[in-house]
Design an enzyme around this catalytic site. Structure first.
Site, short mmCIF file in Angstrom:
data_model
loop_
_atom_site.label_atom_id
_atom_site.label_comp_id
_atom_site.label_asym_id
_atom_site.label_seq_id
_atom_site.Cartn_x
_atom_site.Cartn_y
_atom_site.Cartn_z
N CYS A 55 38.13 40.88 9.91
CA CYS A 55 37.68 42.23 9.52
C CYS A 55 38.61 42.81 8.45
CB CYS A 55 37.57 43.18 10.71
SG CYS A 55 36.43 42.63 11.95
N LYS A 67 43.44 46.54 23.09
CA LYS A 67 44.47 45.71 22.45
C LYS A 67 45.83 45.89 23.13
CE LYS A 67 42.32 45.88 17.89
NZ LYS A 67 41.66 44.58 17.77
N HIS A 82 42.28 46.94 7.94
CA HIS A 82 41.10 46.49 8.70
C HIS A 82 39.89 47.26 8.14
CE1 HIS A 82 38.45 46.27 12.26
NE2 HIS A 82 39.18 45.23 12.65
N ASP A 125 46.70 54.08 11.25
CA ASP A 125 45.95 53.20 12.13
C ASP A 125 46.98 52.39 12.91
OD1 ASP A 125 44.62 51.15 13.32
OD2 ASP A 125 43.62 50.42 11.51
N GLN A 178 47.22 47.98 15.89
CA GLN A 178 48.02 46.76 16.09
C GLN A 178 49.49 47.08 16.32
OE1 GLN A 178 46.88 43.80 16.49
NE2 GLN A 178 44.84 43.91 15.61
C1 LIG Z 1 44.52 47.22 12.29
C2 LIG Z 1 43.25 47.47 13.05
N1 LIG Z 1 42.63 48.64 12.93
C3 LIG Z 1 41.50 48.91 13.58
C4 LIG Z 1 40.92 48.00 14.39
C5 LIG Z 1 39.66 48.35 15.08
O1 LIG Z 1 39.87 48.33 16.45
P1 LIG Z 1 38.63 48.50 17.42
O2 LIG Z 1 37.72 47.33 17.15
O3 LIG Z 1 39.22 48.46 18.77
O4 LIG Z 1 38.01 49.79 17.08
C6 LIG Z 1 41.50 46.74 14.54
C7 LIG Z 1 40.87 45.70 15.37
O5 LIG Z 1 41.13 44.53 15.24
C8 LIG Z 1 42.70 46.48 13.85
O6 LIG Z 1 43.30 45.29 13.97
#
Ligand SMILES: Cc1ncc(COP(=O)(O)O)c(C=O)c1O
Length: 430
Positions: A385, A245, A138, A219, A222
């Site tokens: 993203c 999420k 992401h 990270d 997900q």
């Molecule tokens: C794999 C991953 N990392 C980071 C994020 C960022 O999350 P947030 O927008 O809640 O900061 C997302 C959001 O879709 C994501 O899917």
């Protein structure tokens, strides 16, 4: 062999709960759609609906237990502080942290990663150093490292991905090798890809990175909502999650980091709450995690996240994973049979979470999502993203369906019916 219609097979779904029965816990499913059809919500990867218990817990906290935390010497403030700190303990237990002192509340996974970039990164990454991330991240796990490396004169490298959406482990090993006697400083990797659904072999990745001398940031935005996540088992150094999420509210997330790292890291934001003493000459930092929580935190949001964790824990994260693994396998099988449909990511349900990126020949994902919407099916269309993933597969965007606890085989059926509707609409127009 004729495939049995999905709805007739719903009795065979394994796991400890029924997704369609759980929908009663989520008021959003009472909302009428403009199509007049039942809402088929397949966009948990963007943000998940909230169960009534989370909404009620937050309303009750605002109504009866609200005061600022960590400062009032009166009952209401102590009550709010206990609830807020109780939520921190729930987050710690949920991800297997040995102490709640290792949990820093932040706004979301993006802020958690940026905290590491600004605090640990500035102190530990310098001229000529290397940071490694991957092509399936992401943007939240790419852009902060691009900025850090530009600022510090370091180099950012990306582990390649295979045609079927897995990390290229040979490339990862090669990138981890020392150059000029210098090991990479950090490897930042998603446990689950939001664009491809791939579950990365993070236990192995962490072992390789540590052998090479690099720290590992995971990270888990997900992953934590959908499967058991244990920082001890992963043996990582940093881990980022987002509350919204995982059935919790937006505006709250957490960074987990090993205690000694947090102790050594300088503060990220400065001001109230993160200090122990301030004079006109300077300030002394509060103990961790408060050193990283400047200002009034998202008190009720943290409490709401705690309620979401209770809800998920009552289902059992192994059961949640099993439920989604099953739905993924059924959806993959159903969609693969439709001519003109291409699916991204690994086909193996053991390494694919409940996220499916769909391409339909000749039809832009935005058009797909628009027709889906007329069928009551909510999905995300776009680059998610994760533009480097789109570049890797040479597509502008995908249509992404993502499953969660309230989905069931009737939703898989609705998804494959919606794909056929899209094809009918566009074939009819051609
Ligand atoms: C794999 C991953 N990392 C980071 C994020 C960022 O999350 P947030 O927008 O809640 O900061 C997302 C959001 O879709 C994501 O899917």
């Amino acid at each position: 062999m004729a495939v049995q219609p999905l709805q007739e097979r719903s009795a065979t779904i394994p796991g400890a709960f029924s997704g369609s029965a759980l929908r009663a816990d989520f008021p959003v499913f009472e909302t009428a759609t403009r199509s007049g059809k039942r809402l088929v919500y397949l966009d948990a990867a963007a943000s998940a609906p909230k169960p009534q218990v989370v909404i009620d817990t937050m309303a009750d906290a605002y109504a009866h237990h609200y005061a600022n935390v960590h400062r009032g010497i009166y009952e209401l403030s102590e009550d709010a502080t206990n609830r807020f700190e109780g939520a921190r303990r729930k987050v710690a237990a949920f991800i297997g942290a040995s102490s709640e002192r290792e949990i820093v509340f932040v706004r979301n996974a993006t802020e958690a990663i940026n905290l590491v970039r600004y605090s640990w990164g500035r102190a530990n990454v310098g001229e000529g150093d290397r940071v490694i991330t991957t092509q399936l991240e992401h943007h939240s796990n790419i852009v902060p490292w691009q900025q850090l490396c530009q600022e510090e004169g370091a180099t950012l490298e990306y582990v390649a991905i295979t045609d079927d959406g897995r990390l290229d482990m040979d490339d990862l090993r090669a990138k981890l090798e020392s150059r000029g006697g210098r090991a990479p400083r950090l490897l930042a990797v998603a446990l689950v890809s939001n664009a491809l659904g791939t579950i990365n072999p993070v236990v192995e990745i962490t072992r390789l990175a540590h052998e090479a001398g690099a720290l590992v940031l995971v990270d888990a935005a997900q992953a934590a909502p959908h499967m058991p996540v244990d920082v001890v088992q992963l043996d990582c150094d940093f881990l980022a999650i987002s509350g919204h999420k995982m059935l919790g509210p937006s505006g709250i997330g957490a960074l987990w980091a090993r205690r000694e790292l947090l102790e050594a890291m300088p503060p990220f934001l400065t001001g109230g709450s993160m200090i122990i003493r301030v004079t006109l000459e300077g300030a002394e930092w509060n103990q961790v995690p408060h050193k990283f929580e400047a200002g009034t935190p998202a008190i009720v949001e943290a409490i709401g996240l705690g309620a979401a964790i209770d809800y998920l824990s009552s289902l059992g994260m192994d059961n949640v994973r099993e439920h989604e693994r099953f739905l993924f396998a059924e959806a993959w099988a159903a969609l693969s049979q439709i001519p003109g449909v291409r699916l991204l990511g690994p086909a193996d349900p053991a390494i694919h979470a409940g996220v499916i990126s769909i391409l339909i020949d000749g039809i832009h994902p935005h058009d797909v999502a628009t027709v889906f919407d007329h069928e009551g099916v909510a999905v995300r269309a776009g680059h998610h993203c994760a533009q480097p993933v789109m570049l890797r597969y040479d597509v502008p965007a995908t249509t992404r369906a993502s499953f969660y606890v309230y989905n069931d085989l009737d939703d898989v059926q609705a998804l494959s019916d919606a794909v056929r509707s899209v094809q009918n609409v566009f074939t009819a127009k051609a």
